[in-house]
Design a protein around this motif. Structure first.
Motif, short mmCIF file in Angstrom:
data_model
loop_
_atom_site.label_atom_id
_atom_site.label_comp_id
_atom_site.label_asym_id
_atom_site.label_seq_id
_atom_site.Cartn_x
_atom_site.Cartn_y
_atom_site.Cartn_z
N ASP A 240 0.84 -1.19 0.00
CA ASP A 240 0.00 0.00 0.00
C ASP A 240 0.88 1.25 0.00
O ASP A 240 1.65 1.46 0.94
N LEU A 241 0.74 2.07 -1.05
CA LEU A 241 1.59 3.25 -1.17
C LEU A 241 1.36 4.22 -0.02
O LEU A 241 2.31 4.79 0.54
N ASN A 242 0.09 4.44 0.36
CA ASN A 242 -0.20 5.36 1.46
C ASN A 242 0.41 4.88 2.76
O ASN A 242 0.96 5.67 3.54
N MET A 243 0.31 3.57 3.01
CA MET A 243 0.92 3.00 4.21
C MET A 243 2.44 3.18 4.18
O MET A 243 3.05 3.53 5.18
N LEU A 244 3.02 2.94 3.02
CA LEU A 244 4.47 3.09 2.87
C LEU A 244 4.91 4.52 3.18
O LEU A 244 5.87 4.74 3.93
N LEU A 245 4.19 5.48 2.62
CA LEU A 245 4.55 6.89 2.82
C LEU A 245 4.35 7.31 4.28
O LEU A 245 5.17 8.04 4.85
N LYS A 246 3.28 6.83 4.89
CA LYS A 246 3.00 7.18 6.28
C LYS A 246 4.06 6.57 7.20
O LYS A 246 4.50 7.20 8.17
N ALA A 247 4.46 5.34 6.90
CA ALA A 247 5.50 4.68 7.69
C ALA A 247 6.81 5.47 7.60
O ALA A 247 7.50 5.68 8.61
#
Length: 347
Positions: free
Chosen positions: A125-132
């Motif tokens: 998940d791109l959003n998860m990756l960026l948030k992490a």
């Protein structure tokens, strides 16, 4: 100290084999991931996602029979799978709302990094990756790891004590049929097209070739139990529940005490709106094996949603928790009991 990998839900739905990719590691499945996998049973989603959801559920049930998932179960290659939960006594970033699944996974990973510097969140998940990344949580995209696991997955299937011949036969049939499709450009349905694009052919293979492979085995061996079960599971995953029931029933004529198959047949009856038939089959599983946890859980669902029988539903969910207090559906069972009790209190 082993390296730790926390798996996002989309990783397991992309490929249930993800559990077997990481050597010498501790693989963490967040508790909220199990809840999301359970929701797939009643959600409208694509065939492949449902199929992968069932596969990872089967894998986790097999592991839960070997030990407590909350404490960790060995899976080979010096690796351990463990269900992880947030420690309420430890801090988490203020930006995270743990009632949201993604934030729960991020919070759990963050807490784990405080005790072990070698922790990585694995997600597609791109959003998860960026948030992490914004939280300073180590994160990796799963696709870079998939190729390492192909042989391990095949070996795991071949090692299954009762399905060796079936899996070898299916593999050989798939090779032959795939090659035949490539040469002739024929769809399994018989539609001719000499210029079938490879990408279209690839989309057809997962369901149609598997179905054909099972059917070929059953032509020569009509009583091959594993092929009957496999074909039944294939039909179940595409919501052809009546066809699934027919294959399960054929398998049960040969192995009448196969609780796993009868449980799936009971669920298929429930999906068709036949709650009484579902209850009959699930009760029979429990008579043969009172400790069949999945039959208890599904019987709870049928009583609750199929009959509106809250008392028996709670009894069956509690029976599941007695057998597998740390099982993959333990949190879902507790959640269901809580919902039923809250609804009763509001009346």
């Amino acid at each position: 100290m082993r390296p730790v990998f926390v798996l996002d839900t989309n990783v397991l739905l992309n490929d249930p084999r993800a559990l077997y990719v990481f050597s010498g590691a501790e693989i963490i499945i967040p508790q909220t991931v199990l809840i999301e996998l359970d929701k797939l049973k009643t959600s409208r989603t694509d065939d492949q996602t449902r199929f992968h959801g069932r596969e990872i559920s089967r894998i986790l049930f097999e592991l839960s029979e070997k030990g407590k998932l909350s404490e960790g179960v060995e899976i080979g290659d010096d690796s351990v799978v463990r269900v992880g939960t947030i420690d309420s006594s430890k801090p988490i970033p203020e930006a995270l709302k743990t009632k949201i699944s993604d934030d729960y996974i991020l919070a759990l990973t963050y807490q784990l990094t405080q005790a072990n510097p070698d922790v990585t969140l694995v997600t597609n998940d791109l959003n998860m990756l960026l948030k992490a990344q914004s939280l300073g949580v180590p994160v990796k995209h799963f696709d870079t790891e998939i190729s390492k696991n192909k042989i391990k997955f095949i070996m795991r299937k071949i090692k299954a004590p009762r399905g060796v011949i079936v899996w070898i036969s299916i593999f050989l049939v798939i090779v032959v049929v795939s090659f035949g499709f490539y040469l002739t450009g024929l769809f399994y349905s018989g539609t001719k097209n000499s210029n079938v694009p490879p990408e279209i052919l690839a989309q057809l293979e997962p369901y149609q070739i598997k179905e054909y492979a099972y059917q070929q085995i059953l032509k020569s061996k009509p009583n091959d139990v594993q092929a009957l079960i496999g074909l039944g599971n294939l039909y179940f995953d595409v919501e052809n529940y009546q066809a699934a029931i027919d294959k399960y029933r054929q398998a049960l004529k040969i192995e009448p005490k196969n609780g796993d198959v009868r449980t799936d047949m009971g669920v298929a009856y429930f999906k068709l709106g036949m709650a009484d038939m579902a209850i009959t089959e699930l009760r029979r599983v429990i008579i043969d094996n009172p400790n069949h946890a999945l039959a208890h859980f599904n019987l709870g669902v049928v009583y609750w949603h199929g009959k509106g029988d809250s008392q028996n539903a709670i009894r069956e969910f509690n029976a599941y928790l007695t057998i597998l207090p740390d099982g993959p559906l333990a949190e879902a069972a507790r959640h269901n009991i809580g919902q039923i009790e809250r609804a009763a209190g509001e009346i």
